[in-house]
Design a protein around this motif. Structure first.
Motif, PDB file in Angstrom:
ATOM      1  N   ALA A 490     -45.277  11.472 -30.167  1.00 29.38           N
ATOM      2  CA  ALA A 490     -44.847  12.866 -30.208  1.00 29.38           C
ATOM      3  C   ALA A 490     -46.042  13.799 -30.026  1.00 29.38           C
ATOM      4  O   ALA A 490     -45.920  14.862 -29.407  1.00 29.38           O
ATOM      5  N   ARG A 491     -47.212  13.387 -30.555  1.00 26.30           N
ATOM      6  CA  ARG A 491     -48.407  14.190 -30.326  1.00 26.30           C
ATOM      7  C   ARG A 491     -48.762  14.223 -28.844  1.00 26.30           C
ATOM      8  O   ARG A 491     -49.102  15.268 -28.284  1.00 26.30           O
ATOM      9  N   GLY A 492     -48.677  13.038 -28.197  1.00 27.58           N
ATOM     10  CA  GLY A 492     -48.955  12.989 -26.767  1.00 27.58           C
ATOM     11  C   GLY A 492     -47.971  13.819 -25.967  1.00 27.58           C
ATOM     12  O   GLY A 492     -48.330  14.433 -24.951  1.00 27.58           O
ATOM     13  N   TYR A 493     -46.722  13.852 -26.392  1.00 30.45           N
ATOM     14  CA  TYR A 493     -45.685  14.655 -25.726  1.00 30.45           C
ATOM     15  C   TYR A 493     -46.105  16.130 -25.712  1.00 30.45           C
ATOM     16  O   TYR A 493     -46.054  16.798 -24.675  1.00 30.45           O
ATOM     17  N   ALA A 494     -46.530  16.633 -26.878  1.00 28.04           N
ATOM     18  CA  ALA A 494     -46.944  18.033 -26.967  1.00 28.04           C
ATOM     19  C   ALA A 494     -48.193  18.302 -26.137  1.00 28.04           C
ATOM     20  O   ALA A 494     -48.324  19.354 -25.497  1.00 28.04           O
ATOM     21  N   ARG A 495     -49.104  17.348 -26.105  1.00 31.71           N
ATOM     22  CA  ARG A 495     -50.346  17.566 -25.357  1.00 31.71           C
ATOM     23  C   ARG A 495     -50.112  17.534 -23.842  1.00 31.71           C
ATOM     24  O   ARG A 495     -50.812  18.215 -23.098  1.00 31.71           O
ATOM     25  N   VAL A 496     -49.146  16.771 -23.398  1.00 34.00           N
ATOM     26  CA  VAL A 496     -48.793  16.807 -21.976  1.00 34.00           C
ATOM     27  C   VAL A 496     -48.234  18.182 -21.620  1.00 34.00           C
ATOM     28  O   VAL A 496     -48.538  18.743 -20.554  1.00 34.00           O
ATOM     29  N   LEU A 497     -47.425  18.753 -22.492  1.00 34.33           N
ATOM     30  CA  LEU A 497     -46.891  20.091 -22.246  1.00 34.33           C
ATOM     31  C   LEU A 497     -48.011  21.126 -22.188  1.00 34.33           C
ATOM     32  O   LEU A 497     -47.988  22.035 -21.353  1.00 34.33           O
ATOM     33  N   ARG A 498     -48.996  20.999 -23.063  1.00 36.57           N
ATOM     34  CA  ARG A 498     -50.135  21.918 -23.002  1.00 36.57           C
ATOM     35  C   ARG A 498     -50.859  21.801 -21.658  1.00 36.57           C
ATOM     36  O   ARG A 498     -51.232  22.810 -21.043  1.00 36.57           O
ATOM     37  N   LEU A 499     -51.080  20.554 -21.229  1.00 37.17           N
ATOM     38  CA  LEU A 499     -51.734  20.341 -19.937  1.00 37.17           C
ATOM     39  C   LEU A 499     -50.933  20.958 -18.797  1.00 37.17           C
ATOM     40  O   LEU A 499     -51.494  21.556 -17.869  1.00 37.17           O
ATOM     41  N   ALA A 500     -49.622  20.799 -18.856  1.00 41.71           N
ATOM     42  CA  ALA A 500     -48.770  21.343 -17.794  1.00 41.71           C
ATOM     43  C   ALA A 500     -48.892  22.863 -17.734  1.00 41.71           C
ATOM     44  O   ALA A 500     -48.928  23.448 -16.634  1.00 41.71           O
ATOM     45  N   PRO A 512     -44.545  25.991 -15.710  1.00 38.59           N
ATOM     46  CA  PRO A 512     -44.761  24.668 -15.112  1.00 38.59           C
ATOM     47  C   PRO A 512     -43.417  24.026 -14.755  1.00 38.59           C
ATOM     48  O   PRO A 512     -42.399  24.278 -15.404  1.00 38.59           O
ATOM     49  N   ASP A 513     -43.427  23.238 -13.679  1.00 36.08           N
ATOM     50  CA  ASP A 513     -42.208  22.527 -13.292  1.00 36.08           C
ATOM     51  C   ASP A 513     -42.456  21.023 -13.360  1.00 36.08           C
ATOM     52  O   ASP A 513     -43.449  20.573 -13.944  1.00 36.08           O
ATOM     53  N   ALA A 514     -41.583  20.244 -12.750  1.00 37.83           N
ATOM     54  CA  ALA A 514     -41.693  18.784 -12.826  1.00 37.83           C
ATOM     55  C   ALA A 514     -42.996  18.275 -12.219  1.00 37.83           C
ATOM     56  O   ALA A 514     -43.549  17.272 -12.680  1.00 37.83           O
ATOM     57  N   ASP A 515     -43.494  18.953 -11.166  1.00 39.41           N
ATOM     58  CA  ASP A 515     -44.754  18.512 -10.553  1.00 39.41           C
ATOM     59  C   ASP A 515     -45.917  18.638 -11.533  1.00 39.41           C
ATOM     60  O   ASP A 515     -46.767  17.726 -11.620  1.00 39.41           O
TER      61      ASP A 515
END
Length: 534
Positions: A490-500, A512-515
């Motif tokens: 779940a932490r990684g999930y949030a960090r991917v969203l930050r990166l996006a 951000p979109d799917a790309d």
């Protein structure tokens, strides 16, 4: 002494009666936080002596002899009766030489040698000749004084530039105790001329580093892209690759593409250096992002903070607002690496001791560099690596899963090819990359300031669900699947969203979109996927 000179000296009055009680103020620091200390001096009728009360440490106990010598060499000997000095609050531990000047002025006020009506804060050590010396921690001490409404500050000339960095502080700087005595209505004749006092050279605790530019890096386009994303969003980064691929060069050039520190962060970073540098004063605000690169043999105290007596800031705090780079990360002590997990989340570090606890800010970007195996040549082909599978597992396991889970970007840095080394085309300069990073940072601040944060790295899981930041379900399909399959936490999930969101900011997009989600997932999981052959 000429009796006519004493007529110009004010007498402290309490209830319309003269009293032999002098007062002054100073500051006791515990880390970067401080407390105003009221210094009371009383002259008794008993045998000569000097009693210092209020939990002073050994260095402060030694102040009694320093102050007597300094006063004598300033033409104003302390009373020959019993002098009692009390430091209030009595329950607070006091340490260091910063109280010297305040104690001397309170003692002279008790003997009606100087005025006792004003409320300045005295922050200076004394030499035996009466010269005012710099004391460590001047900047946070002045910040504490101003925050408590004490805006009149008295310091040594060596500390003047550091003290004047604090907005709202009215700083007066002196070279000798005799000058301070005269400024407060007393008579003093220094046996050492102030223009003959030899001053040590100003020491700036921020050691200038040579200018490093991103154009020096050959090839490594994907790693340069990852570095730009890390700079734009404040993301943590891991670089893994064989020796000579450019991991260290990339990490050392990250500060060159980071924006200038905000006023608040610059003041905090400078105050940390004031506390950490007992030998010299800080001459200017830290505006560029700090860069700390401790050796892998560094101890827990040097990285996290600590030491005997008052715990001093470690590398995680000295990197506040900038970069903490751990080269050869698996070679660091496992306990030291795991101790980074807490400040990576909280952005501060708390150090507890038996007599006090200290909190230092520690908002830094962590950059790890690692070889793929002990010999460094495990490129997946098996041509040069002689490490056994057990050796490789032991090596990679030194970086724990919980620590790696906090690293947003994990990329592999491949070997550089001959065409890249000999090619005439140089990469972009740091100035060009910084311009894009600054635009992305500005977009983040405009979007996130109403939510109480400034950068994507500060986004929590709760904030990511805010209507301003909630993404469309169709953009999250791949990310949701990875979470359901257990490929990330779940932490990684949030960090991917930050990166996006950072990728969208760099592209100038509102959402951000799917790309962007796919790119963010690849940046976070590239190292693991390549290691697993997927």
């Amino acid at each position: 002494m000429d009796e006519s000179l004493l007529g110009d000296i004010s007498t402290v009055i309490i209830d319309d009666q003269p009293t032999r009680l002098g007062r002054a103020h100073s500051v006791a620091l515990t880390g970067m936080s401080g407390s105003i200390v009221e210094i009371e001096a009383d002259i008794g009728q008993s045998l000569p002596g000097f009693t210092l009360l209020g939990l002073p440490d050994q260095s402060l106990q030694e102040a009694k002899d320093r102050i007597r010598s300094a006063a004598r060499n300033s033409g104003q000997e302390l009373t020959r009766r019993h002098l009692t000095v009390n430091l209030i609050p009595a329950s607070l531990h006091k340490r260091g030489s910063v109280f010297d000047l305040g104690i001397a002025m309170a003692a002279l006020a008790a003997d009606c040698r100087v005025e006792g009506e004003s409320r300045p804060v005295f922050l200076a050590a004394l030499g035996l000749d009466g010269a005012l010396r710099h004391a460590p921690g001047i900047l946070p001490a002045v910040m504490t004084s101003v925050a408590h409404g004490f805006t009149e500050i008295i310091v040594s000339e060596e500390s003047a530039r550091e003290a004047r960095m604090v907005p709202g502080a009215h700083v007066q700087a002196f070279r000798h105790l005799s000058e301070v005595i005269r400024a407060f209505g007393g008579f003093a004749r220094a046996t050492v001329k102030t223009d003959e006092i030899k001053r040590p050279a100003m020491v700036d605790s921020v050691v200038p580093r040579p200018t490093l530019d991103l154009s020096d890096v050959v090839g490594q386009h994907e790693a340069r892209f990852a570095l730009e994303i890390a700079a734009a969003g404040g993301h943590h980064l891991m670089l893994e690759g064989p020796p000579g691929a450019g991991k260290t060069m990339l990490a050392e050039r990250l500060p060159s593409i980071l924006p200038e520190l905000s006023d608040r962060t610059a003041l905090e970073a400078t105050a940390l250096r004031s506390v950490a540098s007992p030998g010299g004063s800080v001459s200017s605000l830290v505006r560029t992002a700090p860069f700390q690169a401790p050796h892998h043999s560094s101890t827990m105290a040097s990285i996290i903070g600590g030491g005997s007596g008052m715990a001093r800031p470690g590398a995680v705090s000295l990197a506040h607002g900038g970069v903490l780079f751990l080269d050869e990360a698996p070679e660091f002590d496992r306990r030291v690496l795991d101790a980074l997990r807490q400040p990576l989340e909280s952005r501060h570090v708390e150090l507890h001791r038996s007599i006090s606890s200290v909190t230092y800010p520690a908002s830094f970007q962590l950059v790890l560099a690692s070889n793929p195996c002990p010999c460094g040549w495990d490129d997946g082909t098996g041509r040069r690596c002689n490490c056994t599978s057990l050796q490789r597992r032991r090596y990679t396991s030194r970086l724990s899963g919980p620590l790696l889970d906090r690293i947003d970007i994990q990329v592999v840095v491949p070997r550089v090819t001959a065409s890249e080394v000999t090619g005439p085309v140089a990469g972009e300069t740091s100035a060009h990359v910084l311009a894009r990073v600054q635009q992305a940072v500005d977009r983040q601040r405009e979007r996130l300031t109403p939510l109480g944060v400034e950068s994507n790295m500060e986004l929590t899981g709760t904030l990511l669900k805010h209507p301003r930041l909630r993404l469309q379900p169709k953009a999250l399909t791949a990310l949701d699947g990875a979470l359901d399959r257990g490929e990330m936490t779940a932490r990684g999930y949030a960090r991917v969203l930050r990166l996006a969101w950072t990728l969208a900011d760099l592209d100038g997009r509102d959402w951000p979109d799917a790309d962007e989600i796919d790119t963010a997932m690849n940046l976070r999981m590239q190292r693991e996927r390549l290691r697993n052959g997927s």
